[in-house]
Design an enzyme around this catalytic site. Structure first.
Site, PDB file in Angstrom:
ATOM      1  N   SER A 186     -62.509  60.138   5.576  1.00 48.42           N
ATOM      2  CA  SER A 186     -62.991  59.115   6.517  1.00 48.42           C
ATOM      3  C   SER A 186     -62.457  57.729   6.149  1.00 48.42           C
ATOM      4  CB  SER A 186     -64.517  59.073   6.507  1.00 48.42           C
ATOM      5  OG  SER A 186     -65.039  60.363   6.728  1.00 48.42           O
TER       6      SER A 186
HETATM    7  N1  SAM Z   1     -66.612  63.503   3.132  1.00 46.06           N
HETATM    8  C1  SAM Z   1     -65.215  63.800   3.212  1.00 46.06           C
HETATM    9  C2  SAM Z   1     -64.371  62.951   2.300  1.00 46.06           C
HETATM   10  O1  SAM Z   1     -64.909  62.025   1.650  1.00 46.06           O
HETATM   11  O2  SAM Z   1     -63.176  63.236   2.211  1.00 46.06           O
HETATM   12  C3  SAM Z   1     -64.678  63.718   4.629  1.00 46.06           C
HETATM   13  C4  SAM Z   1     -65.215  64.790   5.461  1.00 46.06           C
HETATM   14  S1  SAM Z   1     -64.250  65.229   6.859  1.00 46.06           S
HETATM   15  C5  SAM Z   1     -64.426  63.838   7.892  1.00 46.06           C
HETATM   16  C6  SAM Z   1     -65.354  66.461   7.515  1.00 46.06           C
HETATM   17  C7  SAM Z   1     -65.363  67.755   6.732  1.00 46.06           C
HETATM   18  O3  SAM Z   1     -66.435  68.558   7.210  1.00 46.06           O
HETATM   19  C8  SAM Z   1     -64.102  68.604   6.909  1.00 46.06           C
HETATM   20  O4  SAM Z   1     -63.518  68.854   5.668  1.00 46.06           O
HETATM   21  C9  SAM Z   1     -64.615  69.880   7.565  1.00 46.06           C
HETATM   22  O5  SAM Z   1     -63.915  71.036   7.169  1.00 46.06           O
HETATM   23  C10 SAM Z   1     -66.056  69.909   7.087  1.00 46.06           C
HETATM   24  N2  SAM Z   1     -66.978  70.712   7.870  1.00 46.06           N
HETATM   25  C11 SAM Z   1     -67.072  70.847   9.221  1.00 46.06           C
HETATM   26  N3  SAM Z   1     -68.082  71.679   9.533  1.00 46.06           N
HETATM   27  C12 SAM Z   1     -68.648  72.074   8.354  1.00 46.06           C
HETATM   28  C13 SAM Z   1     -69.724  72.938   8.008  1.00 46.06           C
HETATM   29  N4  SAM Z   1     -70.473  73.566   8.929  1.00 46.06           N
HETATM   30  N5  SAM Z   1     -70.025  73.110   6.704  1.00 46.06           N
HETATM   31  C14 SAM Z   1     -69.304  72.488   5.740  1.00 46.06           C
HETATM   32  N6  SAM Z   1     -68.263  71.677   6.005  1.00 46.06           N
HETATM   33  C15 SAM Z   1     -67.946  71.460   7.293  1.00 46.06           C
END
Ligand code: SAM
Length: 220
Positions: free
Chosen positions: A63
């Site tokens: 993000s």
């Molecule tokens: N917090 C992260 C960072 O600091 O890099 C950024 C997160 S990214 C915007 C969103 C993440 O949520 C992705 O890696 C995606 O694969 C994950 N995601 C989406 N749905 C999910 C779920 N149901 N359970 C776990 N992870 C999930």
């Protein structure tokens, strides 16, 4: 450890965070300290301190620094808080939370991303970050309740299991779909129930799973 990105990180703190109203000194110190470039693929490290999200592979993003800051600020982290993060991604948000003294539990659904994040967090000695592969919309029941739950992906609604796993006096921060983008909500739990506050507009990749989007809405 020599860190040639220190000056870029200071500019990020001054221009992207402080100028937009992030004032908490402990939070700003955490952003000065965590080497964000190390959470990015090698070929993208030169852009690690720019003012936006960056790709980390598998169609996912780390993000925008400001968005990580506003989510963390909204959660009001104090040392010792037990924090559940849904969406480990690169592991950067987990590292910021760990710098603030939290015990972090983080879940990622894409194995390749989780493996990379684990390796980065291990190299940087973030021992208070516990990781798990799976569907984060179900939470992490064995470790509940949590003082804070951060959902770092956009959801159609608040997953019920996560509300159940939030402690009394706990805070849950989540981007919820509203029109063509999302809005950041902070939900507080008290003895009386849940109270929801609407924050600013934002754009996150989708939360996919049983209590999120059933399939990736970007491929509809
Ligand atoms: N917090 C992260 C960072 O600091 O890099 C950024 C997160 S990214 C915007 C969103 C993440 O949520 C992705 O890696 C995606 O694969 C994950 N995601 C989406 N749905 C999910 C779920 N149901 N359970 C776990 N992870 C999930």
């Amino acid at each position: 450890m020599s860190d040639s990105y220190r000056i870029e990180r200071e500019h990020m703190v001054e221009n992207q965070l402080k100028k937009r109203g992030i004032r908490n000194s402990r939070l700003l110190e955490a952003f000065r300290k965590v080497p964000r470039h190390q959470f990015l693929p090698r070929n993208l490290r030169g852009k690690a301190y720019t003012d936006g999200p960056s790709p980390i592979g598998e169609g996912q993003t780390i993000s925008q620094p400001y968005m990580t800051a506003i989510m963390t600020q909204s959660a009001e982290v104090v040392p010792g808080d037990r924090v559940l993060e849904i969406g480990t991604g690169s592991g950067y948000q987990s590292a910021i939370l760990a710098e603030l003294g939290a015990e972090v539990y983080t879940i990622e659904r894409i194995p390749e991303l989780l493996e990379q994040a684990r390796e980065t967090l291990r190299q940087l000695h973030y021992d208070k970050v516990h990781t798990r592969m799976g569907n984060g919309t179900l939470g992490w029941e064995e470790e509940a309740p949590f003082d804070i739950i951060l959902i770092t992906a956009g959801a159609p609604e608040i997953p019920g299991p996560l509300l159940e796993q939030l402690a009394i006096r706990g805070r849950l921060v989540i981007p919820l779909e509203e029109g063509y983008s999302q809005v950041l909500y902070v939900v507080r739990r008290s003895q009386k129930g849940f109270h929801q506050e609407r924050g600013e507009r934002c754009t996150f990749v989708p939360l996919i799973g049983e209590y999120g989007w059933k399939k990736d809405p970007r491929t509809r």
